[in-house]
Design a protein around this motif. Structure first.
Motif, mmCIF file in Angstrom:
data_model
loop_
_atom_site.group_PDB
_atom_site.id
_atom_site.type_symbol
_atom_site.label_atom_id
_atom_site.label_comp_id
_atom_site.label_asym_id
_atom_site.label_seq_id
_atom_site.Cartn_x
_atom_site.Cartn_y
_atom_site.Cartn_z
ATOM 1 N N GLN A 132 0.825 -1.213 0.000
ATOM 2 C CA GLN A 132 0.000 0.000 0.000
ATOM 3 C C GLN A 132 0.856 1.259 0.000
ATOM 4 N N LYS A 133 1.910 1.325 0.817
ATOM 5 C CA LYS A 133 2.713 2.533 0.904
ATOM 6 C C LYS A 133 3.592 2.734 -0.333
ATOM 7 N N ASP A 134 3.708 1.722 -1.162
ATOM 8 C CA ASP A 134 4.471 1.838 -2.401
ATOM 9 C C ASP A 134 3.577 2.061 -3.610
ATOM 10 N N GLY A 135 2.308 2.368 -3.370
ATOM 11 C CA GLY A 135 1.384 2.645 -4.465
ATOM 12 C C GLY A 135 0.372 1.564 -4.694
ATOM 13 N N GLY A 136 0.327 0.558 -3.819
ATOM 14 C CA GLY A 136 -0.623 -0.534 -3.974
ATOM 15 C C GLY A 136 -1.875 -0.330 -3.160
ATOM 16 N N GLY A 137 -2.699 -1.376 -3.121
ATOM 17 C CA GLY A 137 -3.943 -1.322 -2.352
ATOM 18 C C GLY A 137 -3.788 -2.060 -1.039
ATOM 19 N N TRP A 138 -4.923 -2.440 -0.475
ATOM 20 C CA TRP A 138 -4.917 -3.166 0.782
ATOM 21 C C TRP A 138 -4.638 -4.649 0.585
ATOM 22 N N GLY A 139 -4.470 -5.050 -0.648
ATOM 23 C CA GLY A 139 -4.226 -6.457 -0.929
ATOM 24 C C GLY A 139 -5.502 -7.159 -1.368
ATOM 25 N N PHE A 140 -5.396 -8.472 -1.615
ATOM 26 C CA PHE A 140 -6.547 -9.261 -2.058
ATOM 27 C C PHE A 140 -6.316 -10.709 -1.650
ATOM 28 N N GLN A 141 -7.351 -11.521 -1.773
ATOM 29 C CA GLN A 141 -7.237 -12.926 -1.406
ATOM 30 C C GLN A 141 -6.214 -13.625 -2.292
ATOM 31 N N VAL A 142 -5.283 -14.330 -1.640
ATOM 32 C CA VAL A 142 -4.198 -14.953 -2.406
ATOM 33 C C VAL A 142 -4.641 -16.236 -3.102
ATOM 34 N N GLY A 143 -5.681 -16.882 -2.585
ATOM 35 C CA GLY A 143 -6.190 -18.082 -3.242
ATOM 36 C C GLY A 143 -5.164 -19.196 -3.323
#
Length: 537
Positions: free
Chosen positions: A415-426
């Motif tokens: 997130q601090k590098d320009g990403g989001g909160w993440g997502f399910q890795v599956g």
């Protein structure tokens, strides 16, 4: 009976200015009205100025905000430029003689004679403005103009709007302050140093364009050291009114040509153009025929980096979040936008292009599904970040809020590098499960009993406590029993993963993931290999 004239505040201040200026220039009021004394006024100023001081003024004529550039791994491809002011500082030796002469002829023909304040110029402006009631004229020397530009720049850097106002307000007080600072500067710096500073700080056009080197490349696609007489006169004319005389604006070109010819005439008067034919050929040359306009880089930073923008954004976040580049984020932002850095990165142009193509070939940008694809290209063995792929158009403006095909979020980074909160890795997590299994000393060929229902307490350890039950099945339904961990990975069976976790517990899997570099995106430990190879001013 004629009506008695009253002294307005403006007239009183004008008289005060005249008196103060005369004091600076020699101290004898009567001498100003005698031609021989006027000619000697600049000499007298040199004797008087050591007693004049303005506290708190100490600026380096060679230190100015410069744009920083971000390079790909080939060391040649510029990914993006960052600047508060679009400027490339160059030494005076790399500025052509015609350019130096043009700005002196236009702005201050007695520049090499006075001590920072051009007495004759101030008197002429005073008479024209207040006695003849003509157009307002400033009479500022080139040194005073340089002082004004530096004070404006310093106030802007400090985010000081009051300072910016006082540096540009049309008042007698501002003029007096400029005069005092100018004479101090001329004690500390040589004429050539001041001329170099002015040529690098002055605004030579719209689109945030500063400095003669940037102007030369913008209008003529040459370096400042290669500017000829016609080109130099064109650039020197702009500073009086950048918005009206910028020759890149078609509506300005007629007036820009007229102003250029005024400069050429001034250069001839000062003896900088000695050959009459050279002068006549120059003024007859259509301005539009001399231009070779280059992009003004109106999109500053990553917004103008095209398909390289996701990588660009990742690098800039690395800089802005790293204390190695400054104690505070404001300091780091200032370094990036004003430090004149050349930043060499690990981005491979071809790898980044291939990643972008792969993402968009998989799911097109305008696909009705709305699914997003994010790819990170990493060099095996070193971990170097070579590029990013996305089936989105990079856009950090407000348009991205309403256009689903635009985004500035890179889901391949924290997130601090320009990403989001993440997502399910599956199912991408299953290799980590197998690594944890082997780290626990287990064989990948051991047959395991599997089921479709587990007690969550069976997965508990010192950091994770489970309650309730977990219903799990494979994509085709049901389970496969028995099955080895290796078979479970190859076939991507969920029930086998559950059986493995039941034996080694969740803490073992978490420890294995951490050892492999995994972390939660919002908690923000970054990728292990920095995308910056080197950085220098």
């Amino acid at each position: 009976m004629p009506k008695k004239k009253t002294l307005t505040v403006r007239r009183v201040l004008a008289l005060l200015l005249a008196y103060a200026m005369l004091c600076i220039s020699g101290g004898v009021v009567a001498s100003v009205f005698l031609a021989p004394a006027v000619l000697g006024a600049n000499g007298l100023a040199r004797a008087i100025v050591p007693s004049l001081k303005v506290e708190g003024i100490d600026f380096n004529v060679t230190s100015l905000p410069q744009k920083s550039r971000l390079f790909a791994s080939d060391g040649k491809t510029i990914i993006a430029s960052f600047y508060a002011q679009n400027r490339t500082v160059v030494p005076l030796k790399d500025i052509s003689q015609p350019m130096q002469q043009a700005v002196v002829a236009r702005e201050d023909r007695r520049f090499f004679e006075h001590s920072g304040v051009d007495v004759q110029g101030v008197l002429r402006a005073f008479v024209q403005t207040f006695v003849k009631k003509g157009d307002t004229q400033g009479g500022s020397s080139l040194t005073q103009q340089y002082v004004k530009n530096v004070l404006l720049t310093q106030a802007h850097e400090k985010d000081d709007p009051i300072g910016e106002y006082h540096a540009s307000e049309e008042t007698i007080a501002r003029k007096l302050r400029e005069m005092l600072i100018a004479v101090q500067m001329e004690k500390k710096y040589s004429k050539l140093e001041i001329l170099q500073g002015y040529l690098n700080i002055a605004q030579f056009g719209t689109n945030n364009l500063y400095g003669v080197e940037t102007a030369a490349r913008r209008y003529f696609n040459v370096s400042a050291k290669d500017l000829n007489i016609v080109q130099a006169a064109t650039i020197a004319a702009i500073t009086k009114n950048p918005a009206a005389y910028d020759p890149s604006v078609e509506a300005n070109q007629k007036e820009s040509e007229r102003q250029r010819n005024i400069v050429l005439d001034l250069m001839r008067q000062e003896g900088f153009i000695k050959d009459e034919k050279t002068y006549e050929d120059a003024v007859k040359t259509p301005l539009k025929d001399t231009l070779n306009l280059q992009d003004a880089a109106s999109n500053i930073g990553c917004q103008g980096a095209g398909d390289n923008a996701f990588f660009c954004n990742y690098v800039t976040n690395q800089i802005l979040n790293s204390k190695e580049f400054g104690a505070t984020q404001d300091a780091r932002n200032k370094l990036l936008n004003e430090g004149g850095l050349d930043i060499y990165t690990t981005m491979d142009v071809n790898a980044n292009a291939a990643a972008m193509k792969a993402a968009r070939d998989t799911i097109p940008v305008d696909d009705p599904s709305g699914f997003e694809v994010s790819i990170a290209a990493i060099r095996p063995g070193t971990g170097e970040v070579l590029g990013f792929g996305s089936n989105r158009v990079y856009d950090a403006t407000d348009e991205a809020k309403t256009n689903p095909t635009h985004t500035a979020i890179n889901y391949a980074v924290d997130q601090k590098d320009g990403g989001g909160w993440g997502f399910q890795v599956g199912s991408t997590w299953k290799p980590i499960n197998l690594a944890a299994w082997m780290m626990a000393g287990k064989s990948i060929n051991t047959p395991l009993r599997t089921a479709t229902r587990y007690n969550n307490a069976d997965f508990s350890c010192d950091r994770f406590q489970g309650i309730g039950t977990w219903s799990v099945q494979n994509s085709g339904g049901g389970t496969t029993n028995p099955e080895t961990p290796l078979q479970g990975l190859v076939r991507s069976h969920n029930t086998t993963q559950a059986s493995m976790m039941q034996q080694i517990k969740l803490c073992a899997i978490a420890d294995a993931a951490k050892a492999m570099g995994y972390h939660n995106s919002p908690e923000a430990a970054r990728m292990s290999f920095p995308p910056i190879h080197s950085m220098r001013p």
